[in-house]
Scaffold this motif. Sequence first.
Motif, PDB file in Angstrom:
ATOM      1  N   UNK A 302       1.938  21.279   0.303  1.00 15.25           N
ATOM      2  CA  UNK A 302       3.218  20.851  -0.241  1.00 15.25           C
ATOM      3  C   UNK A 302       3.992  19.977   0.738  1.00 15.25           C
ATOM      4  N   UNK A 303       3.699  20.095   2.029  1.00 13.67           N
ATOM      5  CA  UNK A 303       4.291  19.220   3.037  1.00 13.67           C
ATOM      6  C   UNK A 303       3.371  18.060   3.389  1.00 13.67           C
ATOM      7  N   UNK A 304       2.073  18.307   3.436  1.00 15.43           N
ATOM      8  CA  UNK A 304       1.136  17.347   4.017  1.00 15.43           C
ATOM      9  C   UNK A 304       0.496  16.397   3.007  1.00 15.43           C
ATOM     10  N   UNK A 305       0.360  16.807   1.760  1.00 13.55           N
ATOM     11  CA  UNK A 305      -0.303  15.979   0.752  1.00 13.55           C
ATOM     12  C   UNK A 305       0.694  15.010   0.132  1.00 13.55           C
ATOM     13  N   UNK A 306       0.435  13.713   0.272  1.00 13.56           N
ATOM     14  CA  UNK A 306       1.373  12.702  -0.210  1.00 13.56           C
ATOM     15  C   UNK A 306       0.674  11.709  -1.126  1.00 13.56           C
ATOM     16  N   UNK A 307       1.434  11.075  -2.017  1.00 17.06           N
ATOM     17  CA  UNK A 307       0.872   9.944  -2.754  1.00 17.06           C
ATOM     18  C   UNK A 307       0.772   8.730  -1.839  1.00 17.06           C
ATOM     19  N   UNK A 308      -0.306   7.998  -1.982  1.00 19.23           N
ATOM     20  CA  UNK A 308      -0.465   6.756  -1.234  1.00 19.23           C
ATOM     21  C   UNK A 308      -1.357   5.834  -2.029  1.00 19.23           C
ATOM     22  N   UNK A 309      -0.887   4.603  -2.234  1.00 11.26           N
ATOM     23  CA  UNK A 309      -1.664   3.636  -3.016  1.00 11.26           C
ATOM     24  C   UNK A 309      -1.367   2.223  -2.541  1.00 11.26           C
ATOM     25  N   UNK A 310      -2.348   1.347  -2.700  1.00 15.36           N
ATOM     26  CA  UNK A 310      -2.206  -0.070  -2.357  1.00 15.36           C
ATOM     27  C   UNK A 310      -2.671  -0.897  -3.554  1.00 15.36           C
ATOM     28  N   UNK A 311      -1.775  -1.712  -4.075  1.00 14.90           N
ATOM     29  CA  UNK A 311      -2.166  -2.678  -5.099  1.00 14.90           C
ATOM     30  C   UNK A 311      -2.362  -4.024  -4.416  1.00 14.90           C
ATOM     31  N   UNK A 312      -3.562  -4.562  -4.541  1.00 14.19           N
ATOM     32  CA  UNK A 312      -3.880  -5.842  -3.919  1.00 14.19           C
ATOM     33  C   UNK A 312      -3.576  -6.983  -4.889  1.00 14.19           C
ATOM     34  N   UNK A 313      -3.403  -8.193  -4.379  1.00 21.94           N
ATOM     35  CA  UNK A 313      -3.063  -9.325  -5.248  1.00 21.94           C
ATOM     36  C   UNK A 313      -4.025  -9.463  -6.426  1.00 21.94           C
ATOM     37  N   UNK A 314      -3.457  -9.689  -7.579  1.00 23.43           N
ATOM     38  CA  UNK A 314      -4.267  -9.849  -8.775  1.00 23.43           C
ATOM     39  C   UNK A 314      -4.947  -8.582  -9.236  1.00 23.43           C
ATOM     40  N   UNK A 315      -4.587  -7.444  -8.657  1.00 17.59           N
ATOM     41  CA  UNK A 315      -5.236  -6.186  -9.015  1.00 17.59           C
ATOM     42  C   UNK A 315      -6.622  -6.022  -8.419  1.00 17.59           C
ATOM     43  N   UNK A 316      -6.938  -6.820  -7.394  1.00 16.93           N
ATOM     44  CA  UNK A 316      -8.251  -6.725  -6.757  1.00 16.93           C
ATOM     45  C   UNK A 316      -8.486  -5.301  -6.264  1.00 16.93           C
TER      46      UNK A 316
END
Length: 456
Positions: A302-316
């Motif tokens: 609950x402290x350590x698990x986080x959302x993380x995401x990267x959207x690259x140009x054009x959805x690559x």
Amino acid sequence: MVNIIFIVADSLRQDHVSFYGWEGCPLETPNIDRLARESVVFDNMYPEGLPTIPVRTQWMTGQRTLPFRSWQPLTKEDRTIADILSSEGWLTALFTDCYHFFKPGYNFHRSFRVWRWIRGQEYDPYRSGPLRKYNLEDFVKPTFDERWRRLVEACLVNIEPFEKADDYFCAQLVHEAIQWLEENRGHRQPLLLWVDSFDPHEPWTPPKEFDRYTDPDYTGKKIILPCGGLASEHFTEEEIAYTRGLYAGEVAYVDHYIGELLDKLQELGYYDNSVIVLAADHGHPLADHGKFLKGGDRMYSELLKVPFMIRFPGGQYGGRRLDALAQFQDVLPTLLDFIGLGHYAEVMHGRSLMPLIRGEAESVREVIITGYHEAPDRCVRDKVWSYIRRPEGKPDELYNLMEAPRERRNLIDEYPEEAARLAAVLGPLYAVKRTMIKGIQGRYEVSGSAIGYTTA
């Protein structure tokens, strides 16, 4: 020309983002989810040194903080993403309502061409004067000491002028960032825009239209800022449920304004020529293991698990979901690698995640280590097991994250070999000394290669 948009939602738990599919997720997060569907999403991205400021240092410098520094300003030797990109001709801007950034002596805006502060979060000493709209006694309990009562009062004073959702902090922040994007549309320089929201950090005061997850018939205390210690010593089950509902409402409110920012990025033409990162610095304990608030002993998901995401140009690369282990010091090397400035990462502790993203590698890390610089507790994880090293006098802990992700039963006495394997990763950089792994019942001894570590 590629831009970088870095969006932070402070204290956002992974299990409160519906895209991740945690059982029991109390809400939908449609705007974060739609970004996730077009992004490379990480299931096992972790902070290294906690909390707020050490994490920002990791993101901005690509360096570890846990072994080396506590909560402190940047040093003159640190070289940040703004330092690097400004020297390469980028236009850089920082927008934040994280008031720790602009406390006297702090310098995280260094090298940003533009920076703007939104004042008043938490107990930022922004407003003063007696409460008129709120009654403090509705928000505190007799067990709260005078210091804590004053903190709650400061939080209430800061939000008293707010009438509608657009008045609240995350809304102000997003609207300031949008205005800057509109003003700089068509700029000939690539842009770095860092939008750092302090919400859904406590105090949990969601605008009324987002307060959808509390019991409408609840008549008890409105615990927007629970005190530390064991929750059972201060709060009833009904009060705990109400506070959890406030947090969920705060997440829904942040998701809405992230959606406004994403919509404007599309409307202004930034969406498809930018790398868009969405991250949380950490989650937040909601009495899942008996306590509210962050702390060095709360080394659970609950402290350590986080959302993380990267959207690259054009959805690559979009639509990929990776379970490989990664940490926040890996983020800057990854961004630099993608934009062709990877040589700057040679001196960084972090590792580029582009080989994972391109499908050229299955892992860059076998384990992660996390904790608070000042606290003795340490957590070592791989994709299956979480080992928590406790100080002397307390049993260590071991959990199987695949079979029981909520970490309810300590398996340290059943799988000492797994604990020993993970404990062996700890070393001198983490200020530890060799000692025995401490089980619950003390029914075994560890010897030979099965040597554990503890903090000195």
